[in-house]
Design an enzyme around this catalytic site. Structure first.
Site, PDB file in Angstrom:
ATOM      1  N   LEU A  43      -3.433   3.364   5.321  1.00  0.00           N
ATOM      2  CA  LEU A  43      -4.579   4.009   5.955  1.00  0.00           C
ATOM      3  C   LEU A  43      -5.713   4.053   4.938  1.00  0.00           C
ATOM      4  O   LEU A  43      -5.494   3.874   3.743  1.00  0.00           O
ATOM      5  CB  LEU A  43      -4.222   5.426   6.405  1.00  0.00           C
ATOM      6  N   SER A  44      -6.930   4.336   5.410  1.00  0.00           N
ATOM      7  CA  SER A  44      -8.042   4.371   4.466  1.00  0.00           C
ATOM      8  C   SER A  44      -7.807   5.410   3.383  1.00  0.00           C
ATOM      9  O   SER A  44      -8.205   5.211   2.229  1.00  0.00           O
ATOM     10  CB  SER A  44      -9.364   4.629   5.195  1.00  0.00           C
ATOM     11  N   GLU A  45      -7.152   6.526   3.720  1.00  0.00           N
ATOM     12  CA  GLU A  45      -6.849   7.537   2.709  1.00  0.00           C
ATOM     13  C   GLU A  45      -5.502   8.197   2.992  1.00  0.00           C
ATOM     14  O   GLU A  45      -5.147   8.456   4.145  1.00  0.00           O
ATOM     15  CB  GLU A  45      -7.904   8.652   2.683  1.00  0.00           C
ATOM     16  N   THR A  46      -4.781   8.493   1.929  1.00  0.00           N
ATOM     17  CA  THR A  46      -3.641   9.407   1.958  1.00  0.00           C
ATOM     18  C   THR A  46      -3.970  10.565   1.029  1.00  0.00           C
ATOM     19  O   THR A  46      -4.329  10.348  -0.134  1.00  0.00           O
ATOM     20  CB  THR A  46      -2.343   8.727   1.506  1.00  0.00           C
TER      21      THR A  46
END
Length: 261
Positions: free
Chosen positions: A44-47
């Site tokens: 994902l774009s961020e964790t």
């Protein structure tokens, strides 16, 4: 080792909208390589990872490629998880980042308000490199340490422009905001960060730390509404408070599970 994982759509009030972020509660910080591997596997774009320590919540954010200094949608997602599923008390969540300092989030019903430092930026010339970053003609350019911003004449330019990702990846800042005054909202934007493993981010809270001071000056008001006009899209309530920016939005859970390592 088992680690709980939540996937939350942030800046959204229904699933498949806004920006998806993974959130992983931890008891203590593991090796950074492990955090990076988990973020890469999530893709994902961020964790976001967090550890509750005393009277504050330490938080860190990883893209599939790098750790970043600040992330809005994953912070909102983490606040949502803490309040809705991890029984965090009170109406203020005292987040702390070793890269960005104090980042409190206040909760009122289903709305979460992030308090972030405003970005510092200045106008720069429209160089051939910046003109080549998209297939539309910007009218101005600005740059901060973290990102470059191009201003366009109208909402349609922002909605329909095609990014040149190879050019954007080579920008000194590694990330590009495109923005214009809007019709239904005060302004719209999009954000591209291919150098960080995110070609186009659906809704980017951290980009609004640049957008809010700029549009506050342009519109001559302190509070307004914004829309990130990506394929998924997302609404952001905005307010400038001196050298801080408030960003308000909602979130919704997509999944909950466990990571087995």
């Amino acid at each position: 080792m088992r680690i709980a994982i939540y996937q939350v759509d942030a800046f959204a009030d229904e699933v498949f909208r806004g920006n998806p972020a993974a959130v992983c509660p931890l008891q203590e910080w593991p090796d950074d390589r492990m955090l990076s591997k988990i973020a890469g596997e999530n893709n994902l774009s961020e964790t976001a990872f967090y550890v509750v320590k005393g009277d504050r919540v330490e938080i860190r954010w990883f893209t599939p490629a790098v750790e970043v200094d600040l992330c809005g949608h994953a912070t909102l997602a983490t606040a949502y998880v803490l309040k809705k599923y991890e029984s965090f008390p009170g109406t203020t969540i005292p987040f702390y980042s070793h890269r960005s300092g104090e980042l409190p989030v206040t909760v009122q019903g289903d709305q979460f308000t992030l308090n972030f430092p405003a970005d510092q930026f200045s106008e720069v010339p429209l160089t051939p490199e910046l003109l080549a970053a998209t297939d539309k003609q910007p009218v101005a350019a600005y740059r901060s340490k973290a990102r470059t911003m191009l201003i366009f004449d109208n909402q349609e330019d922002v909605e329909h422009l095609k990014p040149n990702l190879s050019v954007i990846a080579d920008l000194e800042t590694g990330g590009l905001i495109v923005t214009a005054k809007a019709e239904k909202y005060d302004f719209v934007s999009r954000y591209f960060a291919p150098a960080k493993g995110v070609n186009e981010d659906p809704v980017t809270g951290s980009a609004h730390t640049t957008l809010v001071p700029y549009w506050a000056d342009q519109l001559q008001k302190q509070a307004f509404s914004a829309f990130q006009t990506s394929e998924r899209g997302g609404k952001v309530g905005c307010r400038l408070l001196g050298d801080r920016v408030e960003l308000t939005g909602s979130a919704i859970l997509y999944l909950k599970g466990e990571i087995y390592i």
